[in-house]
Design an enzyme around this catalytic site. Structure first.
Site, PDB file in Angstrom:
ATOM      1  N   PRO A   2       0.646  -1.262   0.045  1.00 53.63           N
ATOM      2  CA  PRO A   2      -0.021   0.111  -0.235  1.00 53.63           C
ATOM      3  C   PRO A   2       0.816   1.246  -0.055  1.00 53.63           C
ATOM      4  CG  PRO A   2      -0.945  -1.655   1.510  1.00 53.63           C
ATOM      5  CD  PRO A   2       0.459  -2.003   0.957  1.00 53.63           C
ATOM      6  N   GLU A   3       0.963   1.862  -1.051  1.00 49.63           N
ATOM      7  CA  GLU A   3       1.610   3.136  -1.467  1.00 49.63           C
ATOM      8  C   GLU A   3       0.365   3.970  -2.134  1.00 49.63           C
ATOM      9  OE1 GLU A   3       5.626   3.213  -3.171  1.00 49.63           O
ATOM     10  OE2 GLU A   3       5.821   0.955  -2.197  1.00 49.63           O
ATOM     11  N   LYS A  54      -0.748   7.853   2.268  1.00 50.80           N
ATOM     12  CA  LYS A  54      -1.296   6.696   2.079  1.00 50.80           C
ATOM     13  C   LYS A  54      -2.549   6.150   2.884  1.00 50.80           C
ATOM     14  CE  LYS A  54       3.469   5.751   1.265  1.00 50.80           C
ATOM     15  NZ  LYS A  54       4.822   5.137   1.974  1.00 50.80           N
ATOM     16  N   ARG A 270      15.703  -0.405   4.344  1.00 47.79           N
ATOM     17  CA  ARG A 270      14.815  -0.826   3.376  1.00 47.79           C
ATOM     18  C   ARG A 270      15.567  -1.509   2.382  1.00 47.79           C
ATOM     19  NH1 ARG A 270      10.713   2.260   4.228  1.00 47.79           N
ATOM     20  NH2 ARG A 270       9.447   1.376   5.408  1.00 47.79           N
TER      21      ARG A 270
END
Length: 280
Positions: A2-3, A54, A270
DNA sequence: ACCTAAACCTGGGCGC
DNA sequence: TGCGCCCAGGTTTAGG
Protein backbone atom coordinates in the site's frame (compact mmCIF):
# COMPACT_ATOMS: atom_id res chain seq x y z
CA UNK A 1 2.05 -2.67 -1.12
CA UNK A 2 0.00 0.00 0.00
CA UNK A 3 1.58 3.15 -1.34
CA UNK A 4 -0.17 6.00 -3.11
CA UNK A 5 -1.38 3.98 -6.16
CA UNK A 6 -2.77 1.15 -4.03
CA UNK A 7 -4.58 3.46 -1.63
CA UNK A 8 -5.88 5.46 -4.59
CA UNK A 9 -7.21 2.20 -6.04
CA UNK A 10 -9.06 1.54 -2.79
CA UNK A 11 -10.35 5.10 -2.72
CA UNK A 12 -11.78 4.78 -6.22
CA UNK A 13 -13.45 1.52 -5.24
CA UNK A 14 -14.97 2.95 -2.08
CA UNK A 15 -16.29 5.95 -4.03
CA UNK A 16 -17.96 3.61 -6.45
CA UNK A 17 -19.34 1.06 -3.99
CA UNK A 18 -19.48 2.45 -0.45
CA UNK A 19 -20.60 6.05 -0.93
CA UNK A 20 -24.36 6.34 -0.53
CA UNK A 21 -24.60 3.41 1.87
CA UNK A 22 -25.76 3.79 5.44
CA UNK A 23 -23.82 1.96 8.15
CA UNK A 24 -26.23 -0.12 10.21
CA UNK A 25 -23.85 -1.92 12.55
CA UNK A 26 -20.17 -2.22 13.37
CA UNK A 27 -18.58 -5.33 14.83
CA UNK A 28 -15.09 -4.75 16.20
CA UNK A 29 -13.29 -8.05 16.73
CA UNK A 30 -9.84 -6.62 17.40
CA UNK A 31 -10.22 -3.48 19.53
CA UNK A 32 -6.53 -2.56 19.26
CA UNK A 33 -7.04 -1.51 15.63
CA UNK A 34 -10.11 0.58 16.32
CA UNK A 35 -10.13 3.92 18.08
CA UNK A 36 -13.19 6.00 18.86
CA UNK A 37 -16.81 5.02 19.37
CA UNK A 38 -18.31 2.73 16.73
CA UNK A 39 -21.73 4.05 17.78
CA UNK A 40 -20.87 7.31 16.06
CA UNK A 41 -20.96 5.41 12.78
CA UNK A 42 -24.27 3.64 13.11
CA UNK A 43 -27.09 5.22 11.19
CA UNK A 44 -24.70 7.50 9.27
CA UNK A 45 -24.37 7.56 5.51
CA UNK A 46 -21.00 7.64 3.70
CA UNK A 47 -20.89 10.82 1.64
CA UNK A 48 -17.35 10.89 0.29
CA UNK A 49 -13.87 9.36 0.35
CA UNK A 50 -10.61 11.26 0.63
CA UNK A 51 -7.03 10.07 0.37
CA UNK A 52 -4.19 11.85 2.12
CA UNK A 53 -0.86 10.24 1.34
CA UNK A 54 -1.31 6.55 2.10
CA UNK A 55 -4.23 7.29 4.42
CA UNK A 56 -7.97 7.19 3.73
CA UNK A 57 -10.84 9.24 5.15
CA UNK A 58 -14.47 8.19 4.87
CA UNK A 59 -16.74 11.17 5.50
CA UNK A 60 -20.21 10.64 6.94
CA UNK A 61 -23.34 12.76 6.93
CA UNK A 62 -23.50 13.07 10.73
CA UNK A 63 -20.40 15.18 11.29
CA UNK A 64 -18.13 12.21 11.88
CA UNK A 65 -15.44 10.66 9.74
CA UNK A 66 -13.53 7.42 9.75
CA UNK A 67 -9.78 7.68 9.17
CA UNK A 68 -8.12 4.48 7.99
CA UNK A 69 -4.54 3.39 7.38
CA UNK A 70 -4.15 -0.07 5.87
CA UNK A 71 -0.36 -0.12 6.43
CA UNK A 72 1.11 -3.30 4.93
CA UNK A 73 -1.61 -5.90 4.88
CA UNK A 74 -4.94 -4.12 5.41
CA UNK A 75 -7.83 -4.81 3.05
CA UNK A 76 -11.21 -3.12 2.70
CA UNK A 77 -13.54 -5.48 0.90
CA UNK A 78 -17.07 -4.70 -0.18
CA UNK A 79 -19.75 -7.29 -0.87
CA UNK A 80 -23.36 -7.02 -1.92
CA UNK A 81 -25.84 -8.93 -4.07
CA UNK A 82 -24.36 -7.55 -7.27
CA UNK A 83 -20.72 -8.18 -6.39
CA UNK A 84 -20.98 -11.38 -4.40
CA UNK A 85 -20.10 -13.51 -7.40
CA UNK A 86 -17.00 -11.51 -8.26
CA UNK A 87 -14.02 -13.82 -7.85
CA UNK A 88 -11.93 -12.61 -4.91
CA UNK A 89 -8.25 -13.51 -4.73
CA UNK A 90 -8.28 -16.97 -3.12
CA UNK A 91 -4.73 -16.58 -1.95
CA UNK A 92 -4.99 -13.09 -0.46
CA UNK A 93 -8.61 -12.96 0.69
CA UNK A 94 -10.15 -16.43 0.85
CA UNK A 95 -13.48 -16.94 2.56
CA UNK A 96 -15.19 -13.90 4.08
CA UNK A 97 -15.10 -13.31 6.93
CA UNK A 98 -11.69 -14.90 7.52
CA UNK A 99 -9.51 -15.11 10.59
CA UNK A 100 -7.88 -11.92 9.29
CA UNK A 101 -11.23 -10.08 9.41
CA UNK A 102 -11.07 -7.71 12.37
CA UNK A 103 -13.93 -5.27 11.74
CA UNK A 104 -17.24 -5.90 9.97
CA UNK A 105 -19.45 -3.02 8.84
CA UNK A 106 -23.01 -4.04 8.12
CA UNK A 107 -24.44 -1.66 5.53
CA UNK A 108 -27.93 -1.04 4.21
CA UNK A 109 -29.26 -2.74 1.06
CA UNK A 110 -27.68 -6.04 2.12
CA UNK A 111 -24.10 -4.87 1.70
CA UNK A 112 -21.10 -5.54 3.95
CA UNK A 113 -17.68 -3.92 4.28
CA UNK A 114 -14.91 -6.06 5.78
CA UNK A 115 -11.68 -4.78 7.25
CA UNK A 116 -9.06 -7.53 7.01
CA UNK A 117 -5.51 -7.15 8.22
CA UNK A 118 -3.26 -10.20 8.41
CA UNK A 119 -0.55 -8.42 10.35
CA UNK A 120 -2.73 -6.02 12.32
CA UNK A 121 -0.55 -2.99 11.65
CA UNK A 122 -3.35 -0.81 10.32
CA UNK A 123 -5.72 1.46 12.21
CA UNK A 124 -9.22 2.86 12.06
CA UNK A 125 -10.15 6.03 13.97
CA UNK A 126 -13.63 7.47 14.34
CA UNK A 127 -13.69 11.18 15.09
CA UNK A 128 -15.50 14.42 14.23
CA UNK A 129 -14.80 15.42 10.63
CA UNK A 130 -13.15 18.71 11.56
CA UNK A 131 -10.65 16.88 13.79
CA UNK A 132 -9.38 14.54 11.08
CA UNK A 133 -6.97 17.05 9.61
CA UNK A 134 -5.59 17.61 13.11
CA UNK A 135 -4.37 14.04 13.40
CA UNK A 136 -0.55 14.18 13.30
CA UNK A 137 -0.47 11.68 10.45
CA UNK A 138 -2.59 13.90 8.20
CA UNK A 139 -1.37 17.23 9.49
CA UNK A 140 2.26 16.38 8.81
CA UNK A 141 1.71 15.06 5.29
CA UNK A 142 4.01 16.57 2.67
CA UNK A 143 2.95 17.63 -0.84
CA UNK A 144 1.77 14.73 -3.00
CA UNK A 145 2.02 13.61 -6.61
CA UNK A 146 -1.23 14.25 -8.54
CA UNK A 147 -2.17 16.83 -5.91
CA UNK A 148 0.03 19.67 -4.78
CA UNK A 149 3.51 18.36 -5.56
CA UNK A 150 4.61 20.82 -8.21
CA UNK A 151 8.03 20.62 -9.81
CA UNK A 152 8.97 23.75 -7.91
CA UNK A 153 8.09 22.18 -4.55
CA UNK A 154 9.89 18.98 -5.51
CA UNK A 155 13.04 20.92 -6.42
CA UNK A 156 12.94 22.70 -3.11
CA UNK A 157 12.62 19.47 -1.10
CA UNK A 158 15.41 17.73 -2.99
CA UNK A 159 17.87 20.58 -3.19
CA UNK A 160 17.62 21.55 0.45
CA UNK A 161 18.43 18.17 2.00
CA UNK A 162 21.67 16.39 2.62
CA UNK A 163 19.90 13.03 3.09
CA UNK A 164 20.26 10.16 0.63
CA UNK A 165 17.66 10.78 -2.05
CA UNK A 166 15.71 7.52 -1.62
CA UNK A 167 14.95 7.80 2.11
CA UNK A 168 14.19 11.47 1.50
CA UNK A 169 11.48 10.92 -1.10
CA UNK A 170 9.98 8.18 1.11
CA UNK A 171 9.70 10.57 4.06
CA UNK A 172 5.96 11.28 4.21
CA UNK A 173 6.52 14.61 5.89
CA UNK A 174 8.63 15.77 2.96
CA UNK A 175 6.63 14.17 0.14
CA UNK A 176 3.39 12.23 0.59
CA UNK A 177 2.59 8.85 -0.89
CA UNK A 178 5.91 7.39 -2.07
CA UNK A 179 6.91 4.03 -0.58
CA UNK A 180 9.57 1.47 -1.27
CA UNK A 181 8.40 0.00 -4.59
CA UNK A 182 7.88 3.29 -6.39
CA UNK A 183 10.96 4.93 -4.86
CA UNK A 184 13.07 2.09 -6.28
CA UNK A 185 11.40 2.12 -9.68
CA UNK A 186 11.40 5.91 -10.06
CA UNK A 187 15.11 6.17 -9.23
CA UNK A 188 15.82 3.38 -11.71
CA UNK A 189 13.85 5.12 -14.42
CA UNK A 190 15.57 8.41 -13.70
CA UNK A 191 19.01 6.75 -13.68
CA UNK A 192 19.89 8.04 -10.21
CA UNK A 193 21.74 6.15 -7.46
CA UNK A 194 19.46 6.02 -4.38
CA UNK A 195 22.44 6.75 -2.12
CA UNK A 196 23.18 10.12 -3.70
CA UNK A 197 22.88 13.03 -1.29
CA UNK A 198 19.75 14.78 -2.48
CA UNK A 199 21.32 18.22 -2.78
CA UNK A 200 23.96 16.88 -5.21
CA UNK A 201 21.30 16.20 -7.85
CA UNK A 202 21.43 18.54 -10.81
CA UNK A 203 18.36 20.48 -11.88
CA UNK A 204 18.05 18.12 -14.84
CA UNK A 205 18.20 15.04 -12.58
CA UNK A 206 15.56 16.45 -10.26
CA UNK A 207 13.23 17.01 -13.20
CA UNK A 208 13.91 13.50 -14.46
CA UNK A 209 13.10 12.07 -11.03
CA UNK A 210 9.94 14.15 -10.74
CA UNK A 211 8.69 12.85 -14.08
CA UNK A 212 9.73 9.30 -13.13
CA UNK A 213 7.69 9.41 -9.89
CA UNK A 214 4.61 10.45 -11.83
CA UNK A 215 5.35 7.92 -14.54
CA UNK A 216 5.61 4.84 -12.29
CA UNK A 217 2.65 5.82 -10.13
CA UNK A 218 0.40 6.61 -13.05
CA UNK A 219 1.30 3.27 -14.57
CA UNK A 220 0.54 1.49 -11.30
CA UNK A 221 -2.86 3.16 -10.89
CA UNK A 222 -3.65 1.96 -14.41
CA UNK A 223 -2.65 -1.57 -13.38
CA UNK A 224 -4.78 -1.39 -10.21
CA UNK A 225 -1.77 -1.25 -7.87
CA UNK A 226 0.86 -3.78 -6.82
CA UNK A 227 -0.18 -6.97 -5.02
CA UNK A 228 3.23 -8.13 -3.78
CA UNK A 229 2.02 -8.62 -0.23
CA UNK A 230 -1.64 -8.67 0.61
CA UNK A 231 -3.03 -5.86 -1.48
CA UNK A 232 -6.40 -6.24 -3.19
CA UNK A 233 -9.02 -3.73 -4.33
CA UNK A 234 -12.44 -3.35 -2.71
CA UNK A 235 -13.78 -6.29 -4.71
CA UNK A 236 -10.93 -8.48 -3.45
CA UNK A 237 -9.07 -8.56 -6.76
CA UNK A 238 -5.32 -8.27 -7.16
CA UNK A 239 -3.50 -5.51 -9.02
CA UNK A 240 -1.00 -6.12 -11.81
CA UNK A 241 1.85 -3.68 -11.22
CA UNK A 242 4.07 -6.35 -9.67
CA UNK A 243 4.23 -7.96 -13.13
CA UNK A 244 5.43 -4.71 -14.65
CA UNK A 245 7.80 -3.32 -12.02
CA UNK A 246 11.16 -2.07 -13.29
CA UNK A 247 13.68 -3.01 -10.63
CA UNK A 248 11.86 -3.69 -7.35
CA UNK A 249 12.42 -7.29 -6.24
CA UNK A 250 14.54 -8.12 -9.28
CA UNK A 251 17.98 -8.71 -7.76
CA UNK A 252 20.07 -11.13 -9.82
CA UNK A 253 18.07 -10.41 -12.97
CA UNK A 254 19.35 -8.44 -15.96
CA UNK A 255 18.64 -4.74 -16.29
CA UNK A 256 16.28 -4.39 -19.28
CA UNK A 257 18.10 -1.24 -20.32
CA UNK A 258 21.71 -2.38 -20.46
CA UNK A 259 21.91 -6.01 -19.36
CA UNK A 260 23.79 -5.37 -16.11
CA UNK A 261 22.89 -7.61 -13.15
CA UNK A 262 20.55 -5.88 -10.71
CA UNK A 263 21.93 -5.57 -7.19
CA UNK A 264 20.14 -5.43 -3.87
CA UNK A 265 21.36 -3.77 -0.69
CA UNK A 266 19.86 -2.04 2.33
CA UNK A 267 19.52 1.71 2.57
CA UNK A 268 17.82 3.29 5.53
CA UNK A 269 16.83 -0.22 6.60
CA UNK A 270 14.88 -0.85 3.37
CA UNK A 271 15.49 -3.23 0.51
CA UNK A 272 17.02 -1.17 -2.30
CA UNK A 273 17.43 -2.35 -5.89
CA UNK A 274 19.61 -0.76 -8.54
CA UNK A 275 21.26 -1.27 -11.88
CA UNK A 276 24.85 -0.34 -10.98
CA UNK A 277 25.58 0.58 -14.58
CA UNK A 278 23.06 3.27 -15.39
CA UNK A 279 22.12 4.57 -11.92
CA UNK A 280 24.77 7.13 -11.08
C1' DA B 1 19.21 17.88 11.21
C1' DC B 2 20.44 13.32 10.36
C1' DC B 3 21.07 8.26 11.17
C1' DT B 4 19.99 3.50 12.96
C1' DA B 5 17.41 0.04 15.21
C1' DA B 6 13.57 -1.79 17.40
C1' DA B 7 8.75 -2.33 17.82
C1' DC B 8 4.25 -3.44 16.01
C1' DC B 9 2.60 -8.64 13.63
C1' DT B 10 2.07 -12.85 10.68
C1' DG B 11 2.94 -15.93 6.90
C1' DG B 12 5.88 -17.53 3.31
C1' DG B 13 10.25 -19.20 1.96
C1' DC B 14 14.52 -21.29 2.86
C1' DG B 15 18.24 -24.11 5.00
C1' DC B 16 19.03 -28.08 7.46
C1' DT C 1 7.89 -33.58 7.42
C1' DG C 2 9.13 -29.78 10.42
C1' DC C 3 11.72 -26.69 13.09
C1' DG C 4 13.97 -22.28 13.34
C1' DC C 5 15.23 -18.35 11.23
C1' DC C 6 14.92 -14.43 8.08
C1' DC C 7 12.33 -11.32 5.46
C1' DA C 8 8.57 -8.43 3.73
C1' DG C 9 7.49 -2.90 4.34
C1' DG C 10 4.48 1.81 6.77
C1' DT C 11 4.94 4.23 10.67
C1' DT C 12 6.24 5.49 15.36
C1' DT C 13 9.40 5.78 18.94
C1' DA C 14 13.78 5.70 21.19
C1' DG C 15 18.49 6.73 21.27
C1' DG C 16 23.05 8.21 19.24
Amino acid sequence: MPELPEVETVKIGLQKYLVGHKILDVEVKVPKLFQGDPKNLTGAKATGIRRVGKGLIIDLNNGYSMAIHIKLTGQLIYRDEKTKNVQVSKEKVGQLPSNATHVIFTLDKGAILYYNDRRRFGWIKVLPTEEVSELPFFKGMGPEPFKDLTLEKFKKVISSSNTAVKPLIMDQKKIGGIGNIYANDALFLAGIDPRRKAKTLTEEEIEKLYKAVYNVMEKSIRFGGASELNFVNVLGQEGEYQNHSLVYGKQGQKCPKDGETIKKFFLGGRGTYICPKHQK
